[in-house]
Design an enzyme around this catalytic site. Structure first.
Site, PDB file in Angstrom:
ATOM      1  N   ASP A 166       0.854  -1.182   0.000  1.00  0.00           N
ATOM      2  CA  ASP A 166       0.000   0.000   0.000  1.00  0.00           C
ATOM      3  C   ASP A 166       0.895   1.239   0.000  1.00  0.00           C
ATOM      4  OD1 ASP A 166      -3.026   0.839   0.776  1.00  0.00           O
ATOM      5  OD2 ASP A 166      -1.587   2.164   1.746  1.00  0.00           O
ATOM      6  N   ILE A 167       0.601   2.159  -0.876  1.00  0.00           N
ATOM      7  CA  ILE A 167       1.406   3.386  -0.939  1.00  0.00           C
ATOM      8  C   ILE A 167       1.116   4.222   0.313  1.00  0.00           C
ATOM      9  CG2 ILE A 167       1.900   5.495  -2.234  1.00  0.00           C
ATOM     10  CD1 ILE A 167       0.984   4.049  -4.767  1.00  0.00           C
TER      11      ILE A 167
ATOM     12  N   ASN B 163      -2.617  12.758  -3.235  1.00  0.00           N
ATOM     13  CA  ASN B 163      -3.661  13.238  -4.146  1.00  0.00           C
ATOM     14  C   ASN B 163      -4.115  14.646  -3.757  1.00  0.00           C
ATOM     15  OD1 ASN B 163      -4.075  11.347  -6.177  1.00  0.00           O
ATOM     16  ND2 ASN B 163      -5.355  10.045  -4.884  1.00  0.00           N
TER      17      ASN B 163
ATOM     18  N   HIS C 259      -5.298  14.665  -8.710  1.00  0.00           N
ATOM     19  CA  HIS C 259      -5.563  13.278  -9.088  1.00  0.00           C
ATOM     20  C   HIS C 259      -4.785  12.815 -10.314  1.00  0.00           C
ATOM     21  CE1 HIS C 259      -8.545  12.000  -6.178  1.00  0.00           C
ATOM     22  NE2 HIS C 259      -8.902  13.287  -6.137  1.00  0.00           N
TER      23      HIS C 259
ATOM     24  N   ASP D   9      -2.594   9.536 -10.440  1.00  0.00           N
ATOM     25  CA  ASP D   9      -2.646   8.452 -11.425  1.00  0.00           C
ATOM     26  C   ASP D   9      -1.256   8.130 -11.966  1.00  0.00           C
ATOM     27  OD1 ASP D   9      -5.317   8.191 -11.094  1.00  0.00           O
ATOM     28  OD2 ASP D   9      -5.905   9.069 -13.024  1.00  0.00           O
TER      29      ASP D   9
ATOM     30  N   GLU E 214      -4.839   2.251  -4.091  1.00  0.00           N
ATOM     31  CA  GLU E 214      -3.379   2.379  -4.066  1.00  0.00           C
ATOM     32  C   GLU E 214      -2.746   1.113  -3.493  1.00  0.00           C
ATOM     33  OE1 GLU E 214      -5.492   4.025  -2.109  1.00  0.00           O
ATOM     34  OE2 GLU E 214      -4.611   4.564  -0.176  1.00  0.00           O
TER      35      GLU E 214
END
Ligand SMILES: [Mg+2]
Length: 308
Positions: free
Chosen positions: A179-180, A187, A192, A196, A223
């Site tokens: 998981d980031i 974000n 956004h 991405d 994520e």
């Protein structure tokens, strides 16, 4: 097209071969049904696209040859044009049952044979295109649109398969959930679109960190990413996952609002399904990896937790 002609009469074979050559196709010849089967088995260099098969031949007749070739071809369809001097309905029925697509009566009518070859060629071409589209559809259905790696659906299918394999063959199997860190803040800070782009870069980097053919990297959620490592125990998984963490850090994607570093980092939880264990369900297995991921987050992020 590459056309195989099976015909025992030299004269008739020569006529058929000429018709096919005049249509612009390459042609190879067999003098009986057995030779046709052997040529079909041996089509490594040049794939056979269509067969013109005489019904009455010595050693092996056209019907036996056709049904053997159909069995060898399995799901691959190829057109088979049958030639026979018999005109009874029962004989025609037998030919069709053995796998013939078209039944032409001898003596050969050149125009009719040429027309059938053209028609079968068109069907074969459409079939090939359809197969290609089906492959593309399958890829699309299993691919994450943004990152182009495997999606959750492909992951679910694969983890169930690998757990069964692991249990049946008594080989270890590791799962990594990543998981980031502080991605929501990323974000909020950068927008956004940047979010991405970050996901794409991270996906690519995770993918290149696991290079064995059997490894699978998938986008698990927003994520979150998952990595399946068949045939890998926890001792082997650890350095691989550590290396992935290093690679993510080395990307050096600026993240000013992260509380753990000045750039994008990732946390990971790793679990292993071991040889002697009872088969776990995928949800139990994922849940265990998720618990380790949670511990990695609690422990300060940008780290991995591996349970033995
Ligand atoms: Mg014959």
């Amino acid at each position: 097209m590459n056309v195989l002609v099976a015909e025992d009469s030299d004269v008739i074979r020569a006529i058929i071969m000429q018709i096919i050559s005049e249509l612009g196709h390459t042609v190879c010849a067999a003098e009986n049904g057995l030779e046709a089967v052997e040529l079909f088995k041996d089509q490594n260099a040049e794939k056979i696209d269509l067969i013109v098969m005489d019904a009455e031949m010595p050693i092996m007749d056209g019907m036996t040859s056709t049904s053997q070739i159909r069995t060898l071809a399995g799901d691959d369809w190829l057109p088979i044009i049958f030639l026979s001097a018999h005109s009874e309905d029962s004989y025609l029925q037998k030919a069709l049952d053995s796998g013939a697509d078209v039944y032409l009566r001898k003596p050969i009518n050149k125009v009719e044979l040429a027309a059938q070859i053209k028609a079968m060629g068109r069907i074969a071409e459409m079939k090939n295109k359809l197969d290609e589209v089906n492959v593309q559809l399958h890829d699309l259905a299993n691919q994450d649109g943004l990152t182009k790696i495997a999606n959750r659906r492909a992951f679910n299918e694969r983890i169930n398969y690998e757990l069964k394999q692991s249990h049946r063959n008594k080989i270890p199997f590791s799962l990594v959930l990543c998981d980031i860190d502080y991605f929501k803040l990323y974000n909020d800070t950068y927008g956004h679109l940047a979010g991405d782009n970050c996901l794409k870069k991270v996906a690519k980097t995770i993918e290149r960190s696991f290079r064995r053919e059997t490894d699978m990297v998938a986008r698990y959620g927003g994520e979150e990413f998952a990595v399946l490592l068949p045939g890998t125990n926890s001792d082997e998984a650890r350095p691989l996952v550590e290396n992935m963490l290093k690679n993510i850090n080395a990307l050096d994607i600026p993240h000013s609002s992260s509380e753990v570093a000045k750039h994008i980092t990732i946390s990971a939880g790793v679990v292993t399904h071991n040889d002697e264990e009872n088969e776990k369900t995928s949800s139990t297995f994922i849940h265990l990896a998720d618990k380790n991921l949670y511990k990695a987050k609690e422990g300060g992020r940008n780290q991995i937790i591996v349970s033995a």
